[in-house]
Design an enzyme around this catalytic site. Structure first.
Site, mmCIF file in Angstrom:
data_model
loop_
_atom_site.group_PDB
_atom_site.id
_atom_site.type_symbol
_atom_site.label_atom_id
_atom_site.label_comp_id
_atom_site.label_asym_id
_atom_site.label_seq_id
_atom_site.Cartn_x
_atom_site.Cartn_y
_atom_site.Cartn_z
ATOM 1 N N CYS A 79 8.922 14.044 -0.383
ATOM 2 C CA CYS A 79 8.816 14.676 -1.757
ATOM 3 C C CYS A 79 8.497 16.163 -1.917
ATOM 4 O O CYS A 79 9.308 16.866 -1.331
ATOM 5 C CB CYS A 79 7.460 13.734 -2.236
ATOM 6 S SG CYS A 79 7.626 14.026 -4.106
ATOM 7 N N HIS A 181 9.617 8.185 -1.737
ATOM 8 C CA HIS A 181 8.411 7.835 -0.767
ATOM 9 C C HIS A 181 8.621 6.682 0.045
ATOM 10 O O HIS A 181 8.367 5.474 -0.403
ATOM 11 C CB HIS A 181 7.009 7.708 -1.768
ATOM 12 C CG HIS A 181 6.535 8.916 -2.423
ATOM 13 N ND1 HIS A 181 5.631 9.666 -1.642
ATOM 14 C CD2 HIS A 181 6.974 9.325 -3.656
ATOM 15 C CE1 HIS A 181 5.578 10.842 -2.596
ATOM 16 N NE2 HIS A 181 6.235 10.881 -3.710
ATOM 17 N N GLU A 183 6.852 5.553 2.415
ATOM 18 C CA GLU A 183 5.521 4.612 2.597
ATOM 19 C C GLU A 183 5.274 3.916 1.698
ATOM 20 O O GLU A 183 4.513 3.194 1.730
ATOM 21 C CB GLU A 183 4.524 5.804 2.895
ATOM 22 C CG GLU A 183 3.875 6.576 1.894
ATOM 23 C CD GLU A 183 4.860 7.639 1.240
ATOM 24 O OE1 GLU A 183 4.234 8.155 0.260
ATOM 25 O OE2 GLU A 183 5.907 8.035 1.693
#
Length: 199
Positions: A79, A181, A183
């Site tokens: 990001c 993202h 994660e």
């Protein structure tokens, strides 16, 4: 050892949680001395390009990180950590990035009156190679942003569709950036990070 750049912005905790799940040893990188101790770098982040650029300058990390990138050592920007690879960003005010990949971070202009920020799941038109190995074309990744990397350099790049095509991923040698993202992207995101850790 994996280094996670921490300049006081972004979703550092989510990255640590994922690395703990993968049983990976990591170091929080807050200085040039920390950066010298690691083999690979993950730079996560959520927030303003201008603020992050200022924090990067004030931390003294910027020149060391630029040298690290110039040596083509493994880097994954997530990001904001991807956007900072650009020459400049136009969020809040025009600010200077790391300048490793030519381009400018600009506000998205989706058609069909789609809302910003762009929050949600999208698939990516990737080629199934490198960090996308083992990830299907139908697999979705999680995005949350209003600005995108407008590339001005010929390098590997994949896009996603949100009322128009916007940059989802860039790759220049061992330097990679993901607008999404991983994660927060469940199985596909975990695989993506695992591929980076193996590279």
């Amino acid at each position: 050892m994996i280094g996670v750049v921490d300049i006081g912005v972004g979703n550092i905790g989510s990255i640590y949680k994922l690395l703990n799940k993968l049983k990976v040893t990591y170091l929080s990188v807050e200085s040039a001395a920390d950066l010298a101790r690691v083999d690979k770098v993950i730079f996560p982040g959520v927030g303003s390009f201008a603020e992050a650029a200022t924090r990067l300058e004030n931390s003294g990390l910027k020149p060391s990180l630029q040298s690290y990138l110039a040596e083509d050592r493994p880097y994954l920007g997530i990001c904001l950590g991807m956007q900072l690879l650009a020459d400049h960003g136009e969020e809040v005010q025009r600010a200077t990035g790391l300048g490793h990949i030519q381009g400018t971070v600009k506000r998205m202009t989706p058609s069909d009156s789609l809302p910003l920020p762009h929050i949600g799941w999208n698939n990516i038109n990737h080629d199934g190679a490198a960090l996308f190995e083992g990830i299907g074309a139908e697999d979705d990744f999680y995005f949350v942003h209003s600005y995108f990397f407008d590339l001005e350099e010929d390098c590997t790049a994949f896009s996603f569709d949100y009322g128009g095509e916007f940059t989802a991923y860039v790759e220049k040698g061992n330097i990679r950036g993901a607008q999404f993202h991983p994660e927060k992207s469940q199985g596909a995101g975990i695989k993506f990070v695992e591929n980076f850790l193996k590279c």
